[in-house]
Scaffold this active site. Structure first.
Site, PDB file in Angstrom:
ATOM      1  N   SER A   1      38.964  76.543  52.313  1.00  0.00           N
ATOM      2  CA  SER A   1      39.875  75.788  53.136  1.00  0.00           C
ATOM      3  C   SER A   1      40.885  76.637  53.896  1.00  0.00           C
ATOM      4  O   SER A   1      41.508  76.139  54.840  1.00  0.00           O
ATOM      5  CB  SER A   1      40.613  74.774  52.267  1.00  0.00           C
TER       6      SER A   1
ATOM      7  N   SER B   1      38.776  79.136  48.186  1.00  0.00           N
ATOM      8  CA  SER B   1      39.331  78.949  49.539  1.00  0.00           C
ATOM      9  C   SER B   1      39.959  80.161  50.189  1.00  0.00           C
ATOM     10  O   SER B   1      40.300  80.113  51.370  1.00  0.00           O
ATOM     11  CB  SER B   1      40.343  77.808  49.537  1.00  0.00           C
TER      12      SER B   1
ATOM     13  N   LYS C   1      49.360  79.722  55.289  1.00  0.00           N
ATOM     14  CA  LYS C   1      48.583  78.488  55.192  1.00  0.00           C
ATOM     15  C   LYS C   1      49.548  77.299  55.164  1.00  0.00           C
ATOM     16  O   LYS C   1      50.635  77.369  54.578  1.00  0.00           O
ATOM     17  CB  LYS C   1      47.741  78.536  53.914  1.00  0.00           C
TER      18      LYS C   1
HETATM   19  N1  GLN Z   1      35.634  74.487  48.592  1.00  0.00           N
HETATM   20  C1  GLN Z   1      36.281  74.141  47.347  1.00  0.00           C
HETATM   21  C2  GLN Z   1      36.652  72.694  47.349  1.00  0.00           C
HETATM   22  O1  GLN Z   1      36.470  72.060  48.344  1.00  0.00           O
HETATM   23  C3  GLN Z   1      37.459  75.024  47.106  1.00  0.00           C
HETATM   24  C4  GLN Z   1      38.675  74.613  47.798  1.00  0.00           C
HETATM   25  C5  GLN Z   1      39.832  75.503  47.517  1.00  0.00           C
HETATM   26  O2  GLN Z   1      39.686  76.589  46.953  1.00  0.00           O
HETATM   27  N2  GLN Z   1      41.004  75.021  47.877  1.00  0.00           N
HETATM   28  O3  GLN Z   1      37.112  72.192  46.354  1.00  0.00           O
END
Ligand code: GLN
Length: 474
Positions: free
Chosen positions: A153, A177, A78
């Site tokens: 994400s 994410s 990532k």
């Molecule tokens: N979807 C969640 C957010 O937007 C989690 C994001 C993540 O785990 N980085 O905060």
């Protein structure tokens, strides 16, 4: 001819060690897929230029008799993990041309084992999002149906694995994410216990929530990757000492289902598959019981106060002076304004505003403090339940992958996507998403994820149950 990109890490390891295949061959197979598919899927932001040299080096080490789980295994990263001398941007314009000056601890561990680092994958900017549509470099597409999102994400990492552009991948999980994109792409994703994997060199989003997790085709592969990256680190004071006892494997498990929490908002077809998964666990000799977790419904609201608060603090370092992108203003203050205004995307700015608001002196007690109290209550509630059950099961998401653009102008709808995943981050406990079942939409069978959460250091429970659930499927 065996299809090299279909091999699991374990299968590839055996073949590499026996000399039946080389890391160069394996890497070339994944590179071929990556090059063919990336224009459509946009999973990789960059494929590194030295991939084959890394594979050659791995082959030399194998020829010398070395063997590590990841030696010669192609892995995607990532774009918020630092690799020394490589660009790393968190899919943000503000860091578009930023080069990392050191290796993240998880990268050091992968390099020590001789993994082949393929490149950096697309993501929601600074990991804020649920669909990988918040990237400054365009959305990533779901390989199962490219009109749909891959989740986020860590969408790029999930797609790289699902589309066989990488054997496995690293992601980060602050509120889901790793698990949510794994679910929407039909692969396995694990968010380990907070502090079991070092955050050194992971770009911070919500520091009390962030953890590096693994994405892979199978539960065993996800476990192999987790075992490589885990461990205490002197560079991260929140890492757990290696001596702390992990929860050991058992023959039978008790799985709790928070029924009250599953009443609204879930796609009915997805709920059927969830029940099928529970039946499979029962048929394998495990016990499934209903549990009450009345505070669980406050998790999402709690998360969306704590997370933006920490985001607003962590994003303060991007001031247009120290890192990356700079835009001139009329004076120094205007420099900051211009650089941050043009460098950050919409969602990042929204969270900075939300976070600054909940932390401001007049609202700190009303919002931030209340959220911290709620966090304690949720944790207590869940740990009370963990006295009676080994794991808590929910779907990973309320529905399968949605269409690109469908929710992008509705931040609240996107926040709701996280309803089942954020609790594990608020509490710090480990959670896994394994693929289970599909629902057909527009003639395409879209994958669903089944989530299990265990007490701290209960990863073995998750891998064991995950393996049972995916037996004869993966
Ligand atoms: N979807 C969640 C957010 O937007 C989690 C994001 C993540 O785990 N980085 O905060």
């Amino acid at each position: 001819m065996i299809e090299l990109t279909a091999l699991t890490i374990q299968e590839a390891r055996k073949k590499l060690d026996k000399g039946e295949i080389t890391s160069v061959e394996l890497t070339e197979a994944f590179l071929k897929n990556a090059k063919e598919k990336n224009d459509t899927l946009n999973a990789f932001l960059e494929i590194f230029d030295d991939v084959l040299e890394q594979a050659k080096e791995a082959d030399k080490r194998i020829a010398n008799g070395e063997s590590y789980p990841l030696l010669g295994i192609p892995i995607a990263l990532k774009d918020n993990l630092l690799v020394q001398g490589r660009k790393v941007s968190s899919a943000s314009k503000i860091l578009e041309n930023y080069t990392a000056t050191y290796d993240a601890t998880v990268i050091t561990k992968c390099k020590e084992e001789g993994a082949v680092l393929l490149g950096r994958t697309n993501m929601d900017e600074f990991a804020m999002g649920t669909s990988t549509e918040n990237s400054a470099f365009g959305p990533t597409r779901n390989p199962i149906d490219p009109t749909r999102v891959p989740g986020g994400s860590s969408g790029g990492s999930a797609v790289a694995v699902a589309a066989k552009m990488a054997m496995c991948a690293l992601g980060s999980d602050t509120g889901g994410s790793v698990r949510q994109p794994a679910a929407l792409c039909g692969i396995v994703g694990i968010k380990p216990t907070y502090g079991s994997v070092s955050r050194y060199g992971l770009m911070a989003m919500g520091s009390s929530l962030d953890v590096v997790g693994s994405l892979a085709k199978t539960v065993d592969d996800a476990e192999i990757l987790f075992e490589t990256i885990r461990g205490w680190d002197k560079m991260d004071s929140t890492t757990i000492p290696n001596e702390r006892k992990r929860i050991e494997k058992k023959d039978t498990y008790v799985i709790g289902v928070p029924r009250d929490f599953l009443t609204t908002g879930i796609d009915p077809d997805a709920l059927v598959e969830f029940e099928n998964a529970l039946t499979k666990l029962k048929n394998e000799g495990h016990t499934v019981v209903d549990i009450e977790l009345p505070t669980l419904k406050y998790s999402l609201a709690t998360y969306y106060i704590i997370c933006p608060a920490e985001v607003s603090t962590n994003m303060a370092r991007f001031d247009g002076v120290r890192y990356g992108f700079h835009k001139d203003g009329v004076d120094r203050i205007d420099d900051y304004r211009q650089s941050r205004g043009a460098g950050f995307g919409k969602e990042v700015r929204r969270r900075i505003l939300l976070g600054t608001y909940v932390l401001s002196s007049g609202y700190y007690d009303a919002f931030y403090n209340k959220a911290m109290q709620a966090r304690d209550l949720i944790r207590k509630d869940v740990f009370e339940v963990f006295k009676k059950v080994d794991a808590i099961a929910t779907p990973t998401t309320t529905s399968p992958a949605f269409k690109i653009g469908e929710k992008s102008n509705d931040p609240l709808a996107l926040y709701l996507e996280d309803i089942f995943t954020v609790s594990a981050n608020i509490i710090g406990t480990p959670a896994i998403s394994v693929p289970f079942g599909t629902v057909v939409r527009d003639g395409v069978a879209l994958p669903l994820g089944f989530q299990l959460m265990a007490p701290d250091l209960g990863e073995t429970t998750l891998f064991t149950l995950g393996n049972i659930l995916t037996k004869n499927i993966l």
